[in-house]
Design an enzyme around this catalytic site. Structure first.
Site, PDB file in Angstrom:
ATOM      1  CE1 TYR A 169      -5.782  18.883  17.912  1.00  0.00           C
ATOM      2  CE2 TYR A 169      -5.114  16.987  16.641  1.00  0.00           C
ATOM      3  CZ  TYR A 169      -5.654  17.532  17.782  1.00  0.00           C
ATOM      4  OH  TYR A 169      -6.063  16.693  18.800  1.00  0.00           O
TER       5      TYR A 169
HETATM    6  N1  LIG Z   1      -8.904  15.620  21.436  1.00  0.00           N
HETATM    7  C1  LIG Z   1      -8.278  16.301  22.336  1.00  0.00           C
HETATM    8  O1  LIG Z   1      -8.897  17.018  23.119  1.00  0.00           O
HETATM    9  C2  LIG Z   1      -6.810  16.155  22.393  1.00  0.00           C
HETATM   10  C3  LIG Z   1      -6.109  16.896  23.296  1.00  0.00           C
HETATM   11  C4  LIG Z   1      -4.770  16.695  23.344  1.00  0.00           C
HETATM   12  C5  LIG Z   1      -4.205  15.792  22.502  1.00  0.00           C
HETATM   13  N2  LIG Z   1      -4.914  15.094  21.586  1.00  0.00           N
HETATM   14  C6  LIG Z   1      -4.293  14.111  20.652  1.00  0.00           C
HETATM   15  O2  LIG Z   1      -3.413  13.286  21.367  1.00  0.00           O
HETATM   16  C7  LIG Z   1      -2.095  13.451  20.846  1.00  0.00           C
HETATM   17  C8  LIG Z   1      -1.100  13.315  21.967  1.00  0.00           C
HETATM   18  O3  LIG Z   1      -1.246  14.349  22.919  1.00  0.00           O
HETATM   19  P1  LIG Z   1      -0.093  15.412  23.155  1.00  0.00           P
HETATM   20  O4  LIG Z   1       0.658  15.628  21.893  1.00  0.00           O
HETATM   21  O5  LIG Z   1      -0.721  16.574  23.844  1.00  0.00           O
HETATM   22  O6  LIG Z   1       0.807  14.720  24.265  1.00  0.00           O
HETATM   23  P2  LIG Z   1       1.805  13.487  24.407  1.00  0.00           P
HETATM   24  O7  LIG Z   1       1.692  12.505  23.305  1.00  0.00           O
HETATM   25  O8  LIG Z   1       1.658  13.042  25.811  1.00  0.00           O
HETATM   26  O9  LIG Z   1       3.239  14.223  24.321  1.00  0.00           O
HETATM   27  C9  LIG Z   1       3.757  14.700  23.152  1.00  0.00           C
HETATM   28  C10 LIG Z   1       5.062  15.381  23.472  1.00  0.00           C
HETATM   29  O10 LIG Z   1       5.991  14.419  23.969  1.00  0.00           O
HETATM   30  C11 LIG Z   1       7.205  14.504  23.235  1.00  0.00           C
HETATM   31  N3  LIG Z   1       7.720  13.138  23.029  1.00  0.00           N
HETATM   32  C12 LIG Z   1       7.095  12.083  22.444  1.00  0.00           C
HETATM   33  N4  LIG Z   1       7.882  10.987  22.457  1.00  0.00           N
HETATM   34  C13 LIG Z   1       9.047  11.359  23.059  1.00  0.00           C
HETATM   35  C14 LIG Z   1      10.276  10.670  23.360  1.00  0.00           C
HETATM   36  N5  LIG Z   1      10.444   9.375  23.054  1.00  0.00           N
HETATM   37  N6  LIG Z   1      11.265  11.370  23.969  1.00  0.00           N
HETATM   38  C15 LIG Z   1      11.108  12.684  24.288  1.00  0.00           C
HETATM   39  N7  LIG Z   1       9.974  13.386  24.020  1.00  0.00           N
HETATM   40  C16 LIG Z   1       8.957  12.730  23.418  1.00  0.00           C
HETATM   41  C17 LIG Z   1       6.853  15.151  21.919  1.00  0.00           C
HETATM   42  O11 LIG Z   1       7.956  15.913  21.476  1.00  0.00           O
HETATM   43  P3  LIG Z   1       8.723  15.545  20.095  1.00  0.00           P
HETATM   44  O12 LIG Z   1       7.846  16.067  18.988  1.00  0.00           O
HETATM   45  O13 LIG Z   1      10.014  16.248  20.238  1.00  0.00           O
HETATM   46  O14 LIG Z   1       8.848  14.043  20.078  1.00  0.00           O
HETATM   47  C18 LIG Z   1       5.674  16.048  22.255  1.00  0.00           C
HETATM   48  O15 LIG Z   1       6.072  17.341  22.580  1.00  0.00           O
HETATM   49  C19 LIG Z   1      -2.105  14.812  20.141  1.00  0.00           C
HETATM   50  O16 LIG Z   1      -1.095  14.926  19.156  1.00  0.00           O
HETATM   51  C20 LIG Z   1      -3.480  14.809  19.574  1.00  0.00           C
HETATM   52  O17 LIG Z   1      -3.503  14.057  18.360  1.00  0.00           O
HETATM   53  C21 LIG Z   1      -6.208  15.253  21.555  1.00  0.00           C
END
Ligand SMILES: NC(=O)c1ccc[n+]([C@@H]2O[C@H](COP(=O)([O-])OP(=O)(O)OC[C@H]3O[C@@H](n4cnc5c(N)ncnc54)[C@H](OP(=O)(O)O)[C@@H]3O)[C@@H](O)[C@H]2O)c1
Length: 264
Positions: free
Chosen positions: A65
């Site tokens: 990241y």
């Molecule tokens: N290990 C892996 O392979 C892997 C892969 C993917 C993810 N991850 C982990 O899981 C975490 C979550 O996954 P992700 O970030 O891909 O997806 P997510 O949590 O499903 O979605 C995050 C997105 O949703 C938006 N969001 C969140 N709350 C919101 C709200 N109340 N209203 C409007 N938009 C909202 C965020 O934008 P804003 O910033 O504008 O709120 C961001 O762009 C990652 O940060 C990471 O730590 C791990």
């Protein structure tokens, strides 16, 4: 968010919502629907303290990241003991692309580097950052075995895998403390892993609960509430890791989760 949930049998107790930190360190080669600017130090520290004030004690990072781990090393230095930090091994992001290395040697190197970057003596949870070949990694690389050694040495407290397949996820869960899997309104293929973990006291983190922001943009009203409701009502889920850099979203998500937990 006073309520905490167990991460399997590890003795680690986490808030039902965790903070994902991809967007604290990297804005290229990511799949978010909207462009964003990486928060500056003031914005990042405000976000971390907002999370802490809301009762969130779980923070998820990874060597891939961008500079997320290094930034957290500085940002959490005064409050380190109040956080459960989850990081990863196996994926590196260099020159705009991902590279994978699951060898025992690289795994040990990576964890020791994360200890330095995160400015800590022990990392709470390390997950293998799968490239999609979960079964192959678990069966042929010895990655989980090195993580088990690092746990015995006290450098990490728990380990597992961030999975991408059903079969590999079940295998990884069997051989570790817990897993991270995808679960959202449009993706339910990993639910058998979650059920297995629940029955066998393994920890479960949910990633992409909002389909990386696509759920939020979908026309369907209340999609965040529906997603949280579905996931938080599963008693085996330790925490949903939501990746946000917007303090208002962070607050709203936490209030929503609390409402659901209270109504259980
Ligand atoms: N290990 C892996 O392979 C892997 C892969 C993917 C993810 N991850 C982990 O899981 C975490 C979550 O996954 P992700 O970030 O891909 O997806 P997510 O949590 O499903 O979605 C995050 C997105 O949703 C938006 N969001 C969140 N709350 C919101 C709200 N109340 N209203 C409007 N938009 C909202 C965020 O934008 P804003 O910033 O504008 O709120 C961001 O762009 C990652 O940060 C990471 O730590 C791990």
């Amino acid at each position: 968010m006073h309520h905490k949930r167990a991460f399997g049998e590890t003795g680690l107790n986490v808030s039902p919502l965790g903070l994902g930190t991809v967007k604290l360190g990297r804005n290229i080669g990511v799949k978010y629907p909207k462009k964003f600017t990486i928060p500056n130090d003031k914005e990042a520290i405000d976000l971390i303290y907002k999370a802490k004030d809301l009762g969130i004690n779980l923070i998820d990072t990874a060597p891939s990241y961008g500079n997320s781990e290094e930034r957290l090393g500085g940002l959490l230095k005064d409050t380190r003991n109040e956080w459960i930090i989850c990081s990863k091994v196996g994926e590196e992001f260099k020159n705009g692309r991902s590279q994978f290395n699951f060898s025992p040697r690289h795994t040990r190197f990576s964890v020791e580097r994360s200890l330095r970057r995160l400015n800590t003596d022990a990392i709470d949870i390390i997950l293998v950052h799968s490239d999609g070949n979960d079964e192959d990694i678990v069966t042929n690389f010895g990655t989980l075995e090195v993580l088990s050694d690092l746990k015995k040495e006290g450098k990490i407290k728990a380990f597992g895998m961030s999975c991408k397949t059903l079969k590999g996820g079940l295998l990884a869960a069997k051989k570790s403390d817990g897993v991270m899997v995808t679960w959202n309104l449009g993706y339910e293929k990993d639910v058998p892993i979650i059920n297995y973990c629940t029955e066998n006291n393994k920890g479960i983190f949910i990633k992409k609960a909002l389909d990386s922001g696509n759920a939020v943009l979908s026309a369907e009203a209340g999609s965040i509430r529906k997603s949280f409701d579905m996931i938080l009502k599963h008693r085996g889920v330790s925490s949903i890791i939501i990746g946000t850099i917007n303090p208002i979203h962070l607050t709203n998500n936490t209030l929503l989760a609390e409402k659901i937990l209270v109504s259980e």
